[in-house]
Design an enzyme around this catalytic site. Structure first.
Site, PDB file in Angstrom:
ATOM      1  N   LEU A 195       0.823  -1.112  -0.085  1.00 33.97           N
ATOM      2  CA  LEU A 195      -0.032  -0.034  -0.028  1.00 33.97           C
ATOM      3  C   LEU A 195       1.033   1.293  -0.050  1.00 33.97           C
ATOM      4  O   LEU A 195       1.871   1.229   0.762  1.00 33.97           O
ATOM      5  CB  LEU A 195      -0.873   0.129   1.316  1.00 33.97           C
ATOM      6  N   ASP A 196       0.405   2.521  -0.791  1.00 30.62           N
ATOM      7  CA  ASP A 196       1.392   3.537  -0.603  1.00 30.62           C
ATOM      8  C   ASP A 196       1.506   4.059   0.649  1.00 30.62           C
ATOM      9  O   ASP A 196       0.526   3.748   1.437  1.00 30.62           O
ATOM     10  CB  ASP A 196       0.595   4.748  -1.605  1.00 30.62           C
ATOM     11  N   ARG A 197       2.380   4.964   0.958  1.00 26.29           N
ATOM     12  CA  ARG A 197       2.684   5.483   2.335  1.00 26.29           C
ATOM     13  C   ARG A 197       1.396   6.257   2.827  1.00 26.29           C
ATOM     14  O   ARG A 197       0.914   5.859   3.826  1.00 26.29           O
ATOM     15  CB  ARG A 197       3.666   6.451   2.238  1.00 26.29           C
TER      16      ARG A 197
END
Length: 302
Positions: free
Chosen positions: A137-139
């Site tokens: 998952l993106d930050r």
């Protein structure tokens, strides 16, 4: 019988009478649990021999030794930052990741990541334990995420991802009022030299990406969408929302003009999959962030 038992229900001790390996011995005396559950007792350090916690399955037992099983013993875990473990077994760890936490490091050794914290967690019971990344998952994306506890399980999940995962849905807070109640976006994604993804105007040029969405609620300024991924390409939802003229709130990289919630308006809400070992269907669901609901609440009517 290789032992004599004594003790309370939660803590039992066995005096070893005949030589045996630890895991087969435990399976012979714990008859109300499955193999994976018994192995988990070892992993969590809840089995000791002569007072010393043992995690090795093939540890050799000898006559005169005492095996103690303490099912109430709690492993002293380090407090996690920006993540919560919601499920753990012999093969997998499922977490709830908060926005702002990297999934894995981007190059700097001292970065706080979900991967690093979970590696420390599994090594509490055995310094040789490891975890393996299954997906990311993106930050600034929050929500449900999965890690494997062996390379074999990681490979099995990645090689059968499309068949194994039964549902992978997100909620997206996007700019503007989405007029169409539901829709499907299909394009071919490519990456620029500056690592930004985009939809190619040419069919077949890039990786095919398919995103389905349904409108949950909206007002004049923002819309809340349920988003189902048919494919899992890098930044797929972010690109596709921008493609239909409704970039994700806070996503400046893909054209957003607002910073309404102080983060990326994207949340991994549901992950449902067939367990790679047991074959059981597991479903993990995370609540829609309250700020997403607040910003898309319909205007009150008089």
């Amino acid at each position: 019988m290789t032992a004599k038992a004594k003790g309370q229900a939660a803590v039992k001790s066995y005096s070893i009478i005949e030589p045996a390996e630890l895991l087969p011995f435990l399976l012979s005396v714990i008859t109300n649990k499955g193999r994976n559950s018994v192995k988990s007792l070892l992993t969590r350090g809840q089995v000791s021999v002569n007072g010393k916690p043992i995690t090795r399955h093939n540890f050799q037992l000898h006559p005169g030794q005492t095996v103690t099983i303490d099912q109430e013993k709690q492993v002293q875990a380090k407090e996690m930052t920006l993540l919560t473990i919601v499920h753990e077994d012999d093969d997998l760890i499922i977490i709830q990741k908060d926005a702002g936490l990297l999934s894995i490091a981007t190059g700097e050794d001292n970065e706080l990541t979900a991967y690093r914290q979970l590696m420390e967690h599994v090594r509490l019971t055995n310094p040789r334990n490891r975890i393996y990344v299954v997906h990311r998952l993106d930050r600034d994306t929050s929500g449900v995420m999965m890690f494997a506890k062996s390379e074999a399980i990681q490979q099995k999940l990645q090689n059968t991802w499309k068949e194994t995962v039964k549902e992978r849905s997100y909620v997206a807070l996007v700019e503007g009022a989405v007029k169409k109640a539901e829709g499907t976006i299909s394009s071919w994604l490519k990456e620029t030299s500056t690592l930004k993804m985009y939809s190619s105007p040419h069919e077949g040029d890039g990786l095919h990406a398919i995103t389905h969405y349904k409108l949950i609620q909206a007002n004049r300024h923002f819309s809340l969408l349920e988003v189902q991924l048919e494919t899992g390409r890098k930044n797929q939802i972010r690109v596709h929302m921008a493609d239909i003229g409704h970039p994700i709130a806070g996503d400046k990289k893909y054209g957003a003009e607002t910073k309404a919630v102080g983060r990326l308006g994207l949340h991994a809400r549901v992950l449902s999959f067939v367990h790679p070992t047991s074959g059981e269907l597991l479903t993990f669901e995370s609540a829609i962030p309250k700020t997403f609901l607040k910003y898309t609440a319909p205007a009150p009517t008089n």
